[in-house]
Design a protein around this motif. Sequence first.
Motif, PDB file in Angstrom:
ATOM      1  N   LEU A 195       0.747  -1.237   0.031  1.00  6.10           N
ATOM      2  CA  LEU A 195       0.031  -0.020   0.016  1.00  6.10           C
ATOM      3  C   LEU A 195       0.855   1.055   0.087  1.00  6.10           C
ATOM      4  CD1 LEU A 195      -2.567  -1.247   2.825  1.00  6.10           C
ATOM      5  CD2 LEU A 195      -2.828  -1.063   0.024  1.00  6.10           C
ATOM      6  N   VAL A 196       2.216   1.050   0.326  1.00  8.92           N
ATOM      7  CA  VAL A 196       3.016   2.220   0.654  1.00  8.92           C
ATOM      8  C   VAL A 196       3.837   2.268  -0.649  1.00  8.92           C
ATOM      9  CG1 VAL A 196       4.723   3.316   1.794  1.00  8.92           C
ATOM     10  CG2 VAL A 196       2.928   1.970   2.978  1.00  8.92           C
ATOM     11  N   GLU A 197       3.684   3.548  -1.506  1.00 10.50           N
ATOM     12  CA  GLU A 197       4.380   3.829  -2.567  1.00 10.50           C
ATOM     13  C   GLU A 197       5.736   4.320  -2.365  1.00 10.50           C
ATOM     14  OE1 GLU A 197       4.208   2.576  -5.420  1.00 10.50           O
ATOM     15  OE2 GLU A 197       1.993   2.220  -5.895  1.00 10.50           O
ATOM     16  N   PRO A 198       6.787   4.604  -3.198  1.00  8.69           N
ATOM     17  CA  PRO A 198       6.915   3.576  -4.527  1.00  8.69           C
ATOM     18  C   PRO A 198       7.285   2.305  -4.194  1.00  8.69           C
ATOM     19  CG  PRO A 198       8.833   4.967  -3.877  1.00  8.69           C
ATOM     20  CD  PRO A 198       8.015   5.372  -2.686  1.00  8.69           C
ATOM     21  N   ALA A 199       7.510   1.874  -2.872  1.00 11.96           N
ATOM     22  CA  ALA A 199       7.972   0.431  -2.939  1.00 11.96           C
ATOM     23  C   ALA A 199       6.934  -0.642  -3.216  1.00 11.96           C
ATOM     24  CB  ALA A 199       8.117  -0.221  -1.465  1.00 11.96           C
ATOM     25  N   ALA A 200       5.574  -0.324  -3.289  1.00 13.15           N
ATOM     26  CA  ALA A 200       4.422  -1.036  -3.684  1.00 13.15           C
ATOM     27  C   ALA A 200       4.517  -1.430  -4.986  1.00 13.15           C
ATOM     28  CB  ALA A 200       3.286  -0.182  -3.295  1.00 13.15           C
ATOM     29  N   SER A 201       5.123  -0.336  -5.967  1.00 10.40           N
ATOM     30  CA  SER A 201       5.396  -0.461  -7.511  1.00 10.40           C
ATOM     31  C   SER A 201       6.477  -1.715  -7.825  1.00 10.40           C
ATOM     32  CB  SER A 201       5.614   0.567  -8.232  1.00 10.40           C
ATOM     33  OG  SER A 201       4.538   1.628  -7.977  1.00 10.40           O
ATOM     34  N   LEU A 202       7.461  -1.761  -6.874  1.00 13.00           N
ATOM     35  CA  LEU A 202       8.526  -2.519  -7.182  1.00 13.00           C
ATOM     36  C   LEU A 202       8.105  -4.041  -7.871  1.00 13.00           C
ATOM     37  CD1 LEU A 202      10.917  -1.472  -4.649  1.00 13.00           C
ATOM     38  CD2 LEU A 202      11.278  -1.206  -7.068  1.00 13.00           C
ATOM     39  N   PRO A 203       7.225  -4.818  -7.216  1.00 11.54           N
ATOM     40  CA  PRO A 203       6.835  -6.164  -7.789  1.00 11.54           C
ATOM     41  C   PRO A 203       6.245  -5.916  -9.136  1.00 11.54           C
ATOM     42  CG  PRO A 203       6.127  -5.918  -5.731  1.00 11.54           C
ATOM     43  CD  PRO A 203       6.573  -4.462  -5.922  1.00 11.54           C
TER      44      PRO A 203
END
Length: 255
Positions: A195-203
């Motif tokens: 839910l926390v960007e930008p980490a959420a976009s990595l997968p």
Amino acid sequence: MTTADALPPGLVTALRQARYIVALTGAGVSAESGIPTFRDAQTGLWARYNPEDLATPEAFRRNPRLVWEWYAWRRQLVSAAAPNPGHLALARLERLAPRFTLITQNVDGLHQRAGSTSVIELHGNLLRVRCSAEGAVYTTWPDVADPPPPCPACGAPLRPDVVWFGELLPPEALERAWRAATTCDLFLSIGTSGLVEPAASLPRVAYASGATVAVINLDVTDAVEERLFYLHARSGELLPALVSAAFPDADAVTR
Ligand code: NAD
């Protein structure tokens, strides 16, 4: 729920054959060490506070003492905790895989204590503090009657060296994480709600770049799709089993 004796064979093969494995971890990986995730009910003294109202620059400006004391409490929990089998399995995977990068959103330092040597910390580390005015980082600081303590160089209040909601991630860490996600062939997303960007976009970025992706947490339902595995499982149970299944010969020497 995926259990240790029902691992998807395709994921075991992907782990064994991957030339470059990247793992992204979140608060769920430390839950079995007794560190609460933000979404777990907070206990005792802090139950009435919403972490998202404490982990912000506005909260620190409004009430620096309250925020400092919340982090002091979390720091105490972390110091009393130990890495769990999930952290240890990731440290072991670093030694066994041809190439491996660990990216964490956690601020507790438990991966390093488990033996992981190269960790990209996207959200900082609560065992460090930094000057709220000039950014100088410190690993020790004085105990004072009315916290937060002042910066020894300029006197401004010290703050935890973590990324708060609404703040930018350290650019170099983010760039390294992005590069890892776009170049790996297996990406493991473990104990993070995404839910926390930008980490959420990595997968998603890893999947779009052609990697096999496995999502392991307690929110998903077990499913296997093309290059995509969803595993409803506790990381402290699943990861040791997964690493042992993929590298059975290494078991005796590296456990
Ligand atoms: P989150 O709290 O949003 O989500 C936790 C995820 O972990 C959920 O998907 C849940 O299903 C899963 N989970 C819970 N127990 C698990 C287990 N035993 N095994 C596997 N999965 C499990 O956490 P987040 O996605 O990391 O995002 C919250 C933010 O809070 C991050 O920025 C992080 O820095 C911060 N945070 C860090 C810590 C820490 O350092 N230990 C603790 C709390 C919050």
